[in-house]
Write a protein that holds these residues in place. Structure first.
Motif: not given
Length: 210
Positions: A99-115
């Motif tokens: 979803p928006k605000g996250k990025f996918g890597i190694n099959h997991y969604c990780n949070d983008c920087d708060q900015s």
């Protein structure tokens, strides 16, 4: 479209109508179609063996439940032990895209920087910014650096084509900004050069004719 004394061979009776296959929400019971038991939206063999669930419920061991058990992930309307290969794990869900605000890597969604509004490959590699921030070289800034210009929600080194400079802001050719905040911001097309030239030509001919 006929009244018959019994259904033809291979057909099934439901609500006094003969069907070639039982309608959704029913199951085959000999030559009859019987209703599935709620909350099953579709079932097989008996009314409580679910094959599909209604919205916001998940299928697990042929039952429809409101949330998947621990150590299971929800995907579409299913509870599964492992997410499909081309999906990403986002909390307790499998998703095709993070979803928006996250990025996918190694099959997991990780949070983008708060900015960042959204990012790609790295948490700090922004692709869009949150409100009132400006994107410049994949970073989100509260104001554009000296030597750069504001264009929409970005900082740019020069105004794009079809825009013009007003102060330190690049405006679209059709934008008109009023001085008073009470006035409504509208967009009015500028007169094209062709129309202006044609108008001036008419005036010249009129003057000569005089």
């Amino acid at each position: 479209d006929k009244c018959v004394t019994e259904c033809a061979s291979g057909q099934f009776l439901y609500n006094e109508i003969c069907y070639n296959t039982c309608p959704k929400g029913t199951y085959k019971n000999d030559i009859l179609c019987e209703d599935c038991q709620s909350p099953c939206s579709e079932c097989i063999n008996d009314p409580n063996t679910c094959t599909r669930c209604p919205n916001n419920m998940y299928l697990h061991n042929s039952k429809c439940i409101e949330s998947c058990p621990e150590d299971y992930y929800s995907y579409d309307d299913l509870c599964i032990a492992n997410c499909p290969k081309k999906t990403f794990i986002n909390g307790n869900k499998c998703v095709d895209e993070c979803p928006k605000g996250k990025f996918g890597i190694n099959h997991y969604c990780n949070d983008c920087d708060q900015s960042c509004g959204s990012c790609e490959n790295l948490s700090t590699l922004c692709t869009t910014c949150k409100t009132d921030n400006f994107l410049y070289k994949n970073q989100c800034l509260t104001s554009c650096a000296e030597g750069t210009l504001i264009y929409q929600d970005k900082c740019v080194d020069e105004c794009p084509p079809d825009s013009y400079l007003s102060g330190n802001t690049c405006l679209e050719e059709i934008d008109i900004i009023y001085d008073s905040p009470e006035e409504i911001h509208t967009k009015v097309p500028r007169a094209s050069k062709t129309i202006i030239i044609a108008f001036l030509t008419i005036l010249v001919f009129a003057f000569v004719a005089e």
